[in-house]
Design an enzyme around this catalytic site. Structure first.
Site, PDB file in Angstrom:
ATOM      1  N   TYR A  68       7.853 -19.393   7.921  1.00 30.03           N
ATOM      2  CA  TYR A  68       8.666 -18.162   7.945  1.00 30.03           C
ATOM      3  C   TYR A  68      10.147 -18.515   8.055  1.00 30.03           C
ATOM      4  CZ  TYR A  68      10.445 -13.748  10.037  1.00 30.03           C
ATOM      5  OH  TYR A  68      11.149 -12.604  10.331  1.00 30.03           O
ATOM      6  N   ASP A 128       4.082  -5.062  -5.193  1.00 30.85           N
ATOM      7  CA  ASP A 128       3.842  -6.396  -4.641  1.00 30.85           C
ATOM      8  C   ASP A 128       4.997  -7.278  -5.107  1.00 30.85           C
ATOM      9  OD1 ASP A 128       3.057  -9.012  -4.123  1.00 30.85           O
ATOM     10  OD2 ASP A 128       0.939  -8.615  -4.563  1.00 30.85           O
ATOM     11  N   ARG A 177       0.847  -1.195   0.000  1.00 30.55           N
ATOM     12  CA  ARG A 177       0.000   0.000   0.000  1.00 30.55           C
ATOM     13  C   ARG A 177       0.877   1.238   0.000  1.00 30.55           C
ATOM     14  NH1 ARG A 177      -1.788  -3.811   2.930  1.00 30.55           N
ATOM     15  NH2 ARG A 177      -0.271  -3.288   4.543  1.00 30.55           N
TER      16      ARG A 177
HETATM   17  P1  NAD Z   1       6.419  -5.952   9.026  1.00 32.31           P
HETATM   18  O1  NAD Z   1       5.495  -7.110   8.994  1.00 32.31           O
HETATM   19  O2  NAD Z   1       6.177  -4.861   9.995  1.00 32.31           O
HETATM   20  O3  NAD Z   1       6.531  -5.287   7.582  1.00 32.31           O
HETATM   21  C1  NAD Z   1       6.607  -6.088   6.433  1.00 32.31           C
HETATM   22  C2  NAD Z   1       6.022  -5.271   5.308  1.00 32.31           C
HETATM   23  O4  NAD Z   1       5.995  -6.126   4.157  1.00 32.31           O
HETATM   24  C3  NAD Z   1       4.588  -4.785   5.571  1.00 32.31           C
HETATM   25  O5  NAD Z   1       4.524  -3.378   5.463  1.00 32.31           O
HETATM   26  C4  NAD Z   1       3.784  -5.469   4.484  1.00 32.31           C
HETATM   27  O6  NAD Z   1       2.743  -4.643   3.943  1.00 32.31           O
HETATM   28  C5  NAD Z   1       4.849  -5.757   3.439  1.00 32.31           C
HETATM   29  N1  NAD Z   1       4.435  -6.832   2.528  1.00 32.31           N
HETATM   30  C6  NAD Z   1       3.753  -7.965   2.812  1.00 32.31           C
HETATM   31  N2  NAD Z   1       3.524  -8.655   1.674  1.00 32.31           N
HETATM   32  C7  NAD Z   1       4.091  -7.945   0.676  1.00 32.31           C
HETATM   33  C8  NAD Z   1       4.174  -8.126  -0.716  1.00 32.31           C
HETATM   34  N3  NAD Z   1       3.604  -9.182  -1.329  1.00 32.31           N
HETATM   35  N4  NAD Z   1       4.840  -7.203  -1.446  1.00 32.31           N
HETATM   36  C9  NAD Z   1       5.385  -6.120  -0.854  1.00 32.31           C
HETATM   37  N5  NAD Z   1       5.312  -5.864   0.461  1.00 32.31           N
HETATM   38  C10 NAD Z   1       4.676  -6.783   1.219  1.00 32.31           C
HETATM   39  O7  NAD Z   1       7.893  -6.558   9.199  1.00 32.31           O
HETATM   40  P2  NAD Z   1       9.180  -5.818   9.776  1.00 32.31           P
HETATM   41  O8  NAD Z   1       9.190  -6.084  11.220  1.00 32.31           O
HETATM   42  O9  NAD Z   1       9.277  -4.443   9.257  1.00 32.31           O
HETATM   43  O10 NAD Z   1      10.293  -6.757   9.144  1.00 32.31           O
HETATM   44  C11 NAD Z   1      11.008  -6.387   7.983  1.00 32.31           C
HETATM   45  C12 NAD Z   1      11.959  -7.526   7.661  1.00 32.31           C
HETATM   46  O11 NAD Z   1      12.788  -7.800   8.793  1.00 32.31           O
HETATM   47  C13 NAD Z   1      11.254  -8.833   7.326  1.00 32.31           C
HETATM   48  O12 NAD Z   1      11.913  -9.435   6.251  1.00 32.31           O
HETATM   49  C14 NAD Z   1      11.398  -9.644   8.581  1.00 32.31           C
HETATM   50  O13 NAD Z   1      11.459 -11.016   8.291  1.00 32.31           O
HETATM   51  C15 NAD Z   1      12.707  -9.160   9.131  1.00 32.31           C
HETATM   52  N6  NAD Z   1      12.780  -9.338  10.567  1.00 32.31           N
HETATM   53  C16 NAD Z   1      11.982  -8.614  11.395  1.00 32.31           C
HETATM   54  C17 NAD Z   1      12.050  -8.843  12.754  1.00 32.31           C
HETATM   55  C18 NAD Z   1      11.209  -8.089  13.728  1.00 32.31           C
HETATM   56  O14 NAD Z   1      11.205  -8.411  14.926  1.00 32.31           O
HETATM   57  N7  NAD Z   1      10.481  -7.047  13.303  1.00 32.31           N
HETATM   58  C19 NAD Z   1      12.934  -9.810  13.273  1.00 32.31           C
HETATM   59  C20 NAD Z   1      13.691 -10.550  12.384  1.00 32.31           C
HETATM   60  C21 NAD Z   1      13.624 -10.297  11.037  1.00 32.31           C
HETATM   61  C1  AKB Z   2       8.835 -12.805  14.581  1.00 27.69           C
HETATM   62  O1  AKB Z   2       8.569 -12.984  15.784  1.00 27.69           O
HETATM   63  O2  AKB Z   2       8.353 -13.458  13.648  1.00 27.69           O
HETATM   64  C2  AKB Z   2       9.887 -11.767  14.258  1.00 27.69           C
HETATM   65  C3  AKB Z   2      11.206 -12.432  14.099  1.00 27.69           C
HETATM   66  C4  AKB Z   2      12.000 -12.762  15.289  1.00 27.69           C
HETATM   67  O3  AKB Z   2      11.609 -12.709  12.996  1.00 27.69           O
HETATM   68  N1  AKB Z   2       9.879 -10.786  15.283  1.00 27.69           N
END
Ligand code: NAD
Ligand code: AKB
Length: 315
Positions: free
Chosen positions: A136, A47, A33
């Site tokens: 995941y 996307d 979005r």
């Molecule tokens: P989030 O879920 O807050 O954000 C992910 C974003 O991806 C969302 O804004 C969503 O709209 C977008 N998305 C979903 N499907 C999509 C698609 N088909 N095309 C384009 N965009 C799409 O996640 P985050 O916490 O910002 O995490 C970002 C990255 O960091 C991820 O790859 C996640 O695996 C990694 N990560 C996050 C954490 C954490 O604790 N937040 C921990 C480890 C790894």
């Molecule tokens: C989740 O809990 O899925 C994330 C991560 C550790 O990747 N915060």
């Protein structure tokens, strides 16, 4: 530099986009979005499951660095594994292919402690057998291997971190570590929170300013200093009841109770309790700055201000 982010509307993107703009880069932030414009960043809809759209935007923007954030996180991914596979696995492949075709110099990957399964050393080093228990984790492990493949086979400069659970003053996106932030948010707005994780749950966590700085420092590190593609990074590993005690110190009178949710608890129990990040420290000088209590002192006023301003941090 020209920077392109995928999934920039999520929890990490909320802080990373402004950090990149502050460094003076031209930033194209993409997500499913479109988001409100911020000075210095251009928002576009993308996307990542649509290969043609991914290719077209990489062709148009010609980024120097791609930060690939788009993903479906652990708990949401177990509720919809097909979507998690399409976004995390196929989407990552689309990005890597487009970067290869258009000779993007650098690709930053955001992996997770979810690549690990049960029974590993504590703290857990980078190189151990990976047996993730969630879709995941499976797709994140596969993304790491794809990064190594594209680096070796095609010379694409891929770099990534395995993040602990990240905590920040913005809504998390459906992860299993979200209980930690909800203790703060609901503790402040309601005076209490019923945690979906047991009191003795212990997983690696990190405050977002450290997480964002890790990505910026890894992206800027000289290639010859990096012996690996993917690095563990660590900050602190408190039990859930230790987080509750830290919240209670800053929010007097808060009541945290525990009602474990079987799905998210089983995911949390499958992850390491702590990470060994000595390779990141040695190769690119990684050091966390925030302890649990330092995070609490910084985070609580930010959440109070957001809630007072009417921000929607309800989950
Ligand atoms: P989030 O879920 O807050 O954000 C992910 C974003 O991806 C969302 O804004 C969503 O709209 C977008 N998305 C979903 N499907 C999509 C698609 N088909 N095309 C384009 N965009 C799409 O996640 P985050 O916490 O910002 O995490 C970002 C990255 O960091 C991820 O790859 C996640 O695996 C990694 N990560 C996050 C954490 C954490 O604790 N937040 C921990 C480890 C790894
Ligand atoms: C989740 O809990 O899925 C994330 C991560 C550790 O990747 N915060």
């Amino acid at each position: 530099m020209n920077i392109l982010l995928t999934g920039a509307g999520g929890q990490i993107g909320a802080d990373l986009v402004s950090a990149l703009v502050a460094e003076g880069h031209r930033v194209v932030a993409t997500d499913l979005r479109p988001q409100p414009e911020r000075p210095g960043a251009t928002w576009k809809q993308l996307d990542v499951t649509h290969a043609g759209d991914v290719d077209a935007i990489i062709h148009d923007v010609r980024p120097d660095v791609v930060y690939h954030l788009a993903a479906i996180l652990s708990a949401s991914g177990e509720r919809n594994p097909t979507l998690a596979y399409e976004v995390n696995q196929t989407g990552t492949w689309h990005l890597l292919e487009a970067c290869r075709r258009h000779a993007v110099p650098r690709f930053i990957y955001t992996s997770s402690i979810a690549v690990y399964g049960p029974g590993l050393p504590d703290p857990c080093p980078d190189d151990v057998p990976l047996h993730p228990t969630t879709m995941y984790g499976v797709t994140k492990a596969s993304g790491e291997m794809l990064c190594e493949y594209y680096a070796k086979k095609h010379g694409l400069d891929c770099r990534g971190v395995r993040f602990p659970g990240l905590i920040s003053a913005s809504l998390p996106g459906g992860g299993s570590t979200d209980y930690a932030l909800f203790m703060y948010v609901d503790g402040i707005r309601r005076g209490g929170y019923e945690s979906f994780a047991r009191a003795d749950t212990r997983v690696p966590l990190m405050y977002m300013p450290d997480g964002v700085r890790a990505l910026l420092e890894l992206a800027a590190a000289p290639r010859e200093r990096l012996a690996r593609t993917i690095y563990n990074i660590a900050a602190f590993s408190p039990r859930a009841d230790e987080i509750a005690a830290s919240v209670a110190r800053a929010v007097p009178g808060v009541t945290i109770t525990y009602a474990p949710d079987p799905l998210r608890q089983s995911i949390l129990d499958s992850w390491p309790r702590a990470l060994d990040d000595r390779n990141a420290r040695a190769d690119w000088g990684w050091r966390p700055r925030y302890t649990l209590d330092a995070m609490t002192d910084d985070l609580v006023p930010k959440i109070r201000a957001l809630l007072a301003g009417g921000a929607n941090l309800a989950h």
